[in-house]
Design a protein around this motif. Structure first.
Motif, PDB file in Angstrom:
ATOM      1  N   ASN A 144       0.698  -1.155   0.056  1.00 16.37           N
ATOM      2  CA  ASN A 144       0.197   0.053  -0.041  1.00 16.37           C
ATOM      3  C   ASN A 144       0.878   1.290   0.040  1.00 16.37           C
ATOM      4  OD1 ASN A 144      -2.579  -1.348  -0.088  1.00 16.37           O
ATOM      5  ND2 ASN A 144      -2.201  -2.003   1.923  1.00 16.37           N
ATOM      6  N   GLU A 145       1.805   1.007   0.678  1.00 17.56           N
ATOM      7  CA  GLU A 145       3.106   2.274   0.601  1.00 17.56           C
ATOM      8  C   GLU A 145       3.609   2.540  -0.732  1.00 17.56           C
ATOM      9  OE1 GLU A 145       5.462   1.315   4.166  1.00 17.56           O
ATOM     10  OE2 GLU A 145       3.624   0.365   4.538  1.00 17.56           O
ATOM     11  N   ALA A 146       3.777   1.367  -1.149  1.00 14.51           N
ATOM     12  CA  ALA A 146       4.536   1.708  -2.668  1.00 14.51           C
ATOM     13  C   ALA A 146       3.354   2.221  -3.760  1.00 14.51           C
ATOM     14  CB  ALA A 146       4.766  -0.047  -3.146  1.00 14.51           C
ATOM     15  N   PHE A 147       1.934   1.651  -3.396  1.00 13.87           N
ATOM     16  CA  PHE A 147       1.064   2.650  -4.417  1.00 13.87           C
ATOM     17  C   PHE A 147       1.235   4.081  -4.046  1.00 13.87           C
ATOM     18  CE2 PHE A 147      -2.041  -1.410  -4.962  1.00 13.87           C
ATOM     19  CZ  PHE A 147      -1.424  -1.401  -6.055  1.00 13.87           C
ATOM     20  N   ASP A 148       1.097   4.357  -2.743  1.00 19.92           N
ATOM     21  CA  ASP A 148       0.931   5.751  -2.584  1.00 19.92           C
ATOM     22  C   ASP A 148       2.448   6.487  -3.087  1.00 19.92           C
ATOM     23  OD1 ASP A 148      -1.017   5.360  -1.048  1.00 19.92           O
ATOM     24  OD2 ASP A 148      -0.074   5.379   0.948  1.00 19.92           O
ATOM     25  N   ARG A 149       3.481   5.848  -3.023  1.00 22.15           N
ATOM     26  CA  ARG A 149       4.673   6.481  -3.789  1.00 22.15           C
ATOM     27  C   ARG A 149       4.635   6.558  -5.206  1.00 22.15           C
ATOM     28  NH1 ARG A 149       7.017   4.406   0.664  1.00 22.15           N
ATOM     29  NH2 ARG A 149       7.501   2.406  -0.055  1.00 22.15           N
ATOM     30  N   LEU A 150       3.936   5.542  -5.737  1.00 22.86           N
ATOM     31  CA  LEU A 150       3.652   5.394  -7.283  1.00 22.86           C
ATOM     32  C   LEU A 150       2.924   6.718  -7.766  1.00 22.86           C
ATOM     33  CD1 LEU A 150       4.459   4.022  -9.838  1.00 22.86           C
ATOM     34  CD2 LEU A 150       2.302   2.407  -9.392  1.00 22.86           C
ATOM     35  N   GLU A 151       1.800   6.904  -6.982  1.00 20.15           N
ATOM     36  CA  GLU A 151       1.123   7.928  -7.184  1.00 20.15           C
ATOM     37  C   GLU A 151       1.570   9.188  -7.138  1.00 20.15           C
ATOM     38  OE1 GLU A 151      -2.439   7.625  -4.395  1.00 20.15           O
ATOM     39  OE2 GLU A 151      -3.905   7.481  -6.313  1.00 20.15           O
ATOM     40  N   GLN A 152       2.828   9.444  -6.386  1.00 16.11           N
ATOM     41  CA  GLN A 152       3.409  10.721  -5.877  1.00 16.11           C
ATOM     42  C   GLN A 152       4.321  10.860  -7.409  1.00 16.11           C
ATOM     43  OE1 GLN A 152       4.579  10.193  -2.245  1.00 16.11           O
ATOM     44  NE2 GLN A 152       2.405  10.182  -1.446  1.00 16.11           N
ATOM     45  N   GLY A 153       4.657   9.821  -7.917  1.00 13.99           N
ATOM     46  CA  GLY A 153       5.698   9.873  -9.031  1.00 13.99           C
ATOM     47  C   GLY A 153       6.989   9.697  -8.498  1.00 13.99           C
ATOM     48  N   VAL A 154       7.328   8.323  -8.464  1.00 15.68           N
ATOM     49  CA  VAL A 154       8.581   7.972  -7.873  1.00 15.68           C
ATOM     50  C   VAL A 154       9.617   7.713  -9.292  1.00 15.68           C
ATOM     51  CG1 VAL A 154       8.057   6.636  -6.000  1.00 15.68           C
ATOM     52  CG2 VAL A 154       7.941   5.393  -8.165  1.00 15.68           C
ATOM     53  N   LEU A 155      10.839   7.710  -9.066  1.00 20.19           N
ATOM     54  CA  LEU A 155      11.904   7.747 -10.121  1.00 20.19           C
ATOM     55  C   LEU A 155      12.494   6.214 -10.386  1.00 20.19           C
ATOM     56  CD1 LEU A 155      14.072  10.437  -8.766  1.00 20.19           C
ATOM     57  CD2 LEU A 155      12.122  10.570 -10.446  1.00 20.19           C
ATOM     58  N   ALA A 156      11.911   5.328  -9.610  1.00 24.51           N
ATOM     59  CA  ALA A 156      12.233   3.964 -10.220  1.00 24.51           C
ATOM     60  C   ALA A 156      11.374   2.972  -9.527  1.00 24.51           C
ATOM     61  CB  ALA A 156      13.672   3.470  -9.514  1.00 24.51           C
ATOM     62  N   ARG A 157      11.414   1.683 -10.111  1.00 28.68           N
ATOM     63  CA  ARG A 157      10.149   0.676  -9.857  1.00 28.68           C
ATOM     64  C   ARG A 157      10.168   0.211  -8.323  1.00 28.68           C
ATOM     65  NH1 ARG A 157       6.166   0.703 -13.104  1.00 28.68           N
ATOM     66  NH2 ARG A 157       5.463  -1.057 -14.369  1.00 28.68           N
ATOM     67  N   SER A 158       9.321   0.321  -7.460  1.00 24.71           N
ATOM     68  CA  SER A 158       9.336  -0.552  -6.429  1.00 24.71           C
ATOM     69  C   SER A 158       8.980  -2.170  -6.625  1.00 24.71           C
ATOM     70  CB  SER A 158       8.126  -0.208  -5.438  1.00 24.71           C
ATOM     71  OG  SER A 158       8.223   0.939  -4.943  1.00 24.71           O
ATOM     72  N   ILE A 159       9.696  -2.929  -6.131  1.00 27.89           N
ATOM     73  CA  ILE A 159       9.825  -4.345  -6.374  1.00 27.89           C
ATOM     74  C   ILE A 159       9.656  -5.127  -5.083  1.00 27.89           C
ATOM     75  CG2 ILE A 159      11.105  -6.417  -7.221  1.00 27.89           C
ATOM     76  CD1 ILE A 159      10.998  -4.756  -9.472  1.00 27.89           C
ATOM     77  N   ILE A 160       8.443  -5.757  -5.200  1.00 28.90           N
ATOM     78  CA  ILE A 160       8.015  -6.787  -4.039  1.00 28.90           C
ATOM     79  C   ILE A 160       8.790  -8.138  -4.152  1.00 28.90           C
ATOM     80  CG2 ILE A 160       6.396  -8.146  -2.718  1.00 28.90           C
ATOM     81  CD1 ILE A 160       4.365  -5.853  -3.875  1.00 28.90           C
ATOM     82  N   GLU A 161       9.642  -8.461  -3.021  1.00 32.46           N
ATOM     83  CA  GLU A 161      10.554  -9.971  -3.335  1.00 32.46           C
ATOM     84  C   GLU A 161      10.090 -10.547  -2.220  1.00 32.46           C
ATOM     85  OE1 GLU A 161      14.696  -8.564  -5.105  1.00 32.46           O
ATOM     86  OE2 GLU A 161      14.332  -8.021  -2.949  1.00 32.46           O
ATOM     87  N   PHE A 162      10.059 -12.045  -2.640  1.00 33.86           N
ATOM     88  CA  PHE A 162       9.820 -13.088  -1.735  1.00 33.86           C
ATOM     89  C   PHE A 162      11.000 -13.819  -1.474  1.00 33.86           C
ATOM     90  CE2 PHE A 162       6.069 -11.669  -3.969  1.00 33.86           C
ATOM     91  CZ  PHE A 162       4.842 -11.667  -3.052  1.00 33.86           C
ATOM     92  N   ALA A 163      10.948 -14.333  -0.396  1.00 28.94           N
ATOM     93  CA  ALA A 163      12.168 -15.585  -0.074  1.00 28.94           C
ATOM     94  C   ALA A 163      12.124 -16.527  -1.153  1.00 28.94           C
ATOM     95  CB  ALA A 163      11.975 -16.034   1.446  1.00 28.94           C
TER      96      ALA A 163
END
Ligand SMILES: [Zn+2]
Ligand SMILES: [Zn+2]
Length: 373
Positions: free
Chosen positions: A354-373
């Motif tokens: 959800n935080e990644a969505f907020d940042r994407l909405e504000q216009g981030v400079l690079a992609r957030s990646i969700i990683e799994f073990a």
């Protein structure tokens, strides 16, 4: 039967995703169970979460992903357990009208499945662990905001062992979308003048593909001046902020008074679409990649279309055969000719989506990646 896993579920547009336990069923005959390793947070997920595009809830978002094959259905031959794969968000059937026409991203079977929120038979493999009578829908036959996904066999694109999972995830959507728009739809040639509107996850790949194809002038256009450095890093020769003047005039000044040979519109905002059309030279091409909110329209002066012989092309998943484009991109990446590593922003856990969505909405400079073990 099936696995219990952790997944982020969208119950209502405009509300946060809920991370909870979900039961994922065993793959059917021509399906594959994939353990997700990395998944990007893309604007198409955000649009659905915010109610700007259609989705049938509850559903599990996520469509830009890579992982490892865990288990395969009885008649699967393309992959086996242990294989590394990129997931396609438009897996094609191979035998409908559009597949025969070489437009697999328009596949009838896929569109039926996606419309139902299911896989090819229209049904879901996902349900709530707390209330097993409640089904959860799939998103674009991927649903990768989860530890596992069941996908159609053709949704698995084999990935070489030396490709990092985060890179594979990005190639699953943003990279291929931007690359293909330039290569397949704009058909950029050496010496061209190309405008790319919107320096985001897709835009940087359009810029990079234009540079590889030999474009002489690559103008990145964005309302955020902070995007200048990013655009230049990926090969833009110029940067223009449309708040500071007339983009069409600026482009003509760089192209013998003609305008851009092609413009790649990546924002989906109607005023930007109109601007992009107006900065294309007579005979040139506007490629529309950005997805507008449902119901929005954009206008052009109708008389200018026949007179100027401009072309307006809608581009979905790169406009070509995504699987082939993906292999071309991976080959360029492995030779060090296509930069994907710098597109990776923060690496986060599923709980931070959800935080990644907020940042994407504000216009981030690079992609957030969700990683799994
Ligand atoms: Zn995407
Ligand atoms: Zn098909």
């Amino acid at each position: 039967m099936g696995h219990i896993m952790k997944a982020a579920v969208l119950y209502e547009a405009g509300k946060p995703l809920v991370v909870e336990e979900v039961v994922v069923a065993d793959p059917k005959e021509r399906e594959v169970l994939v353990r997700i390793k990395a998944t990007g947070v893309c604007h198409s997920d955000l649009n659905c979460a915010r109610g700007l595009s259609r989705g049938t809830m509850p559903l599990i978002l996520g469509h830009e992903a890579s992982g490892v094959v865990e288990r395969v259905g009885s008649s699967v031959s393309r992959v086996k357990p242990g294989d590394r794969v990129i997931l396609s968000w438009a897996p094609a059937c191979g035998h409908c009208f559009y597949c025969h026409e070489q437009h697999p991203a328009l596949c009838d079977s896929y569109n039926y499945a996606a419309g139902q929120g299911g896989l090819w038979d229209g049904t879901s493999r996902l349900k709530r662990a707390a209330k097993p009578q409640e089904t959860i829908n799939h998103f674009s036959c991927v649903s990768s905001f989860a530890e596992y996904a069941v996908v159609p066999e053709t949704g698995c694109i084999p990935m070489h062992e030396e490709i990092p999972f985060a890179v594979g995830a990005l190639v699953g959507c943003a990279v291929t979308t931007g690359f293909g728009a330039v290569v397949n739809d704009a058909k950029v040639r050496a010496g061209d003048c190309v405008a790319v509107i919107g320096v985001g996850g897709v835009g940087v790949n359009a810029i990079q593909a234009a540079a590889i194809n030999g474009a002489e002038t690559i103008v990145a256009i964005d309302v955020n001046d902070e995007k200048r450095a990013v655009a230049e890093k990926f090969g833009a020769t110029h940067f223009f902020n449309p708040k500071t003047g007339d983009a069409a005039e600026y482009l003509r000044g760089l192209s013998h008074g003609r305008g851009a040979d092609s413009a790649i519109e990546c924002t989906g905002r109607p005023p930007a679409l109109t601007m992009a059309y107006n900065l294309v030279r007579p005979g040139g091409t506007l490629v529309v990649v950005g997805i507008a909110a449902f119901g929005e329209q954009f206008t052009v002066a109708a008389s200018t279309l026949p007179n100027s012989q401009r072309k307006i092309i809608g581009s979905n998943y790169g406009g070509g055969v995504p699987e082939e484009d993906i292999q071309r991109i991976l080959s360029l990446y492995r030779k060090g000719r296509f930069d994907i590593d710098s597109q990776i922003g923060e690496r986060i856990r599923l709980e931070q989506v959800n935080e990644a969505f907020d940042r994407l909405e504000q216009g981030v400079l690079a992609r957030s990646i969700i990683e799994f073990a």
